[in-house]
Enzyme design. Structure first.
Site, PDB file in Angstrom:
ATOM      1  N   ARG A 175     -17.861  -5.825   3.750  1.00  0.00           N
ATOM      2  CA  ARG A 175     -17.316  -4.867   2.792  1.00  0.00           C
ATOM      3  C   ARG A 175     -18.348  -4.479   1.736  1.00  0.00           C
ATOM      4  NH1 ARG A 175     -11.504  -5.091   2.801  1.00  0.00           N
ATOM      5  NH2 ARG A 175     -10.658  -6.910   3.880  1.00  0.00           N
ATOM      6  N   ASN A 204      -7.104  -6.391  -4.786  1.00  0.00           N
ATOM      7  CA  ASN A 204      -8.345  -5.673  -5.113  1.00  0.00           C
ATOM      8  C   ASN A 204      -8.089  -4.191  -5.397  1.00  0.00           C
ATOM      9  OD1 ASN A 204      -7.870  -5.534  -2.162  1.00  0.00           O
ATOM     10  ND2 ASN A 204      -9.728  -4.291  -2.145  1.00  0.00           N
ATOM     11  N   HIS A 205      -6.945  -3.647  -4.954  1.00  0.00           N
ATOM     12  CA  HIS A 205      -6.621  -2.252  -5.254  1.00  0.00           C
ATOM     13  C   HIS A 205      -5.920  -2.088  -6.598  1.00  0.00           C
ATOM     14  CE1 HIS A 205      -7.687   0.129  -1.601  1.00  0.00           C
ATOM     15  NE2 HIS A 205      -7.784  -1.094  -1.117  1.00  0.00           N
ATOM     16  N   HIS A 245       0.790  -1.233   0.000  1.00  0.00           N
ATOM     17  CA  HIS A 245       0.000   0.000   0.000  1.00  0.00           C
ATOM     18  C   HIS A 245       0.825   1.288   0.000  1.00  0.00           C
ATOM     19  CE1 HIS A 245      -4.113  -1.260  -0.084  1.00  0.00           C
ATOM     20  NE2 HIS A 245      -3.963  -2.114   0.912  1.00  0.00           N
ATOM     21  N   HIS A 256      -4.910  -8.966   2.316  1.00  0.00           N
ATOM     22  CA  HIS A 256      -6.205  -8.281   2.238  1.00  0.00           C
ATOM     23  C   HIS A 256      -6.723  -7.688   3.543  1.00  0.00           C
ATOM     24  CE1 HIS A 256      -9.807  -7.150   0.195  1.00  0.00           C
ATOM     25  NE2 HIS A 256     -10.579  -8.124   0.627  1.00  0.00           N
ATOM     26  N   ASP A 259      -2.103  -5.468  -3.757  1.00  0.00           N
ATOM     27  CA  ASP A 259      -2.299  -4.205  -3.041  1.00  0.00           C
ATOM     28  C   ASP A 259      -0.979  -3.456  -2.857  1.00  0.00           C
ATOM     29  OD1 ASP A 259      -4.977  -4.669  -3.001  1.00  0.00           O
ATOM     30  OD2 ASP A 259      -5.228  -4.450  -0.838  1.00  0.00           O
TER      31      ASP A 259
END
Length: 431
Positions: A253, A156-157, A98, A280, A124
């Site tokens: 979520r 997912n990012h 991140h 995650h 991510d």
């Protein structure tokens, strides 16, 4: 055999280094035209690595044209390799990064800079942190230089609908252009979504899917592709384990599902697997077991967003599938605010911190105990075998560690982040 250390840690891969994938061959060597294109990649890598020791937030000097070259070189490599990677140990596995570039460099300092070690990252890489561009550029550089020893999965990012909201789009627009963000989105659409290590350890970013009956379904997923709002690929990037659920349940979520320990055990038994490794979710100790140590959540960004007191974790898998956990300890409150005057700027806090590899958040956070970097070993081939627990000054017994109890404060922080994430999920992912 562990990968052999090269005389030049950022140079040509040593021929004795074990190759992870034998089913196909992607080489950066070859004719002179190939070699001419590798050289600028090495130059970009050198400039990115030159930031070691610099204050957190220091930006690399890379032009937009160089980044475009980087993305054009990595795309065919990604597409030449399968959606379900089949890898061989030994290798290191890392979770969410991140945009925390200083912590990515710390991970490499712990595990060894490529090509000293083989790596698998679980996704991510962008959003949240301040240096998503440095993070993804360094990872792509290594993928180009060591295509059969360095692997990156999709999180997912790594999807336009998500990183448009959580920071990567703004960073690309501010530092370069919106066009560059679109180019990265095209590269993300080419990333694989899962990896199988020695036919025993299955890795992905999110988790399992109720639609998955065989691993071949993963391999059959087509690329390039966006992340759909439902289905197998969505679940592999979005689903979560849940200790309160038996079977499948609704995910807080607003995307995908949650699954219970029974789902994990049934899946592993059906497919003759020993362990699931996923990322995650923020976990306090950098990793957290589930389903009797048959699933482990790995998170590699310590002091996540400057708002959590979590450690970062890295898994080292040896030739015998023995998994050791290397821990990046979080900075303590006293370290983050060392030499802090009344209200300094964020940059001055970072530059005066006792450890320049820790990003000062400038926000009030609770005290975090100093934790010694430690190694915890568990054998994935024997889920019931005994192993040394992560020792936090002797405060965690074996059973307490397996359950990985979070403090009430940490639970509240995680719930707050999940609430924010639900509010900001794009419509196409919340339907």
């Amino acid at each position: 055999m562990e990968p052999t250390t090269s005389n030049n840690e950022h140079g040509i891969p040593d021929p004795n280094i074990q190759t992870n994938i034998n089913s196909y061959n992607v080489s950066t060597g070859g004719d002179s035209s190939d070699q001419q294109q590798v050289d600028p990649i090495k130059s970009i890598t050198a400039r990115l690595l030159a930031l070691r020791g610099s204050p957190p937030g220091t930006q690399a000097s890379i032009s937009e044209s160089e980044i475009k070259l980087l993305t054009s070189r990595v795309r065919p490599i990604l597409l030449s390799q399968p959606m379900l990677l089949e890898l061989e140990a030994p290798l290191k596995i890392c979770g969410d990064v991140h945009g925390q570039y200083s912590d990515l460099l710390r991970l490499f300092e712990y595990g060894g800079f490529p090509p000293q070690a083989n790596y698998l990252f679980l996704g991510d890489y962008v959003d949240r942190g301040k240096q998503s561009l440095e993070v993804i550029c360094l990872l792509l550089c290594y993928k180009i230089q060591y295509p059969n020893n360095f692997f990156i999965l999709r999180g997912n990012h790594e999807a336009a609908g998500i990183n448009r909201i959580y920071g990567f789009y703004d960073e690309c627009k501010r530092r370069y252009s919106i066009k560059l963000w679109k180019i990265f989105s095209d590269v993300f659409n080419c990333l694989p979504v899962s990896a199988l290590v020695d036919e025993k350890i299955l890795c992905m970013h999110g988790g399992l899917s109720p639609e998955m009956e065989s691993l071949q379904q993963i391999a059959d997923l087509a690329r390039p592709c966006d992340v759909p709002d439902v289905g197998l690929m969505c679940d592999l990037l979005w689903s979560d384990p849940d200790t309160t659920v038996t079977g499948w349940g609704e995910n807080d979520r607003g995307v995908s599902f949650v699954f219970g320990a029974d789902v994990v055990c049934d899946f592993l038994e059906k497919h003759d697997l020993d362990l699931l490794v996923r990322a995650h979710q923020v976990v306090e100790d950098g990793y957290e077991f589930f389903a009797g140590r048959r699933l482990v959540t790995l998170f590699s960004a310590p002091n996540y967003c400057g708002e959590f007191d979590n450690a970062g974790g890295l898994i080292s898998v040896d030739e015998n599938l023995m998994c050791s956990f290397m821990i990046l300890k979080p900075s303590t409150r006293s370290e983050r605010f060392a030499t802090r005057p009344s209200l300094p700027s964020l940059s001055s806090v970072a530059s005066n911190s006792a450890n320049l590899n820790e990003i000062a958040s400038g926000m009030e956070m609770g005290m975090q105990q100093d934790e010694n970097d430690s190694t915890v070993e568990s054998n994935s081939s024997d889920s019931n075998s005994n192993s040394n627990s992560y020792n936090d000054n002797g405060n965690h017994s074996e059973n307490e560690f397996v359950e990985t109890k979070l403090s009430n404060k940490f639970k509240r922080e995680r719930e707050r982040e999940k609430e924010v994430e639900r509010e900001n999920v794009p419509h196409f992912l919340s339907s």
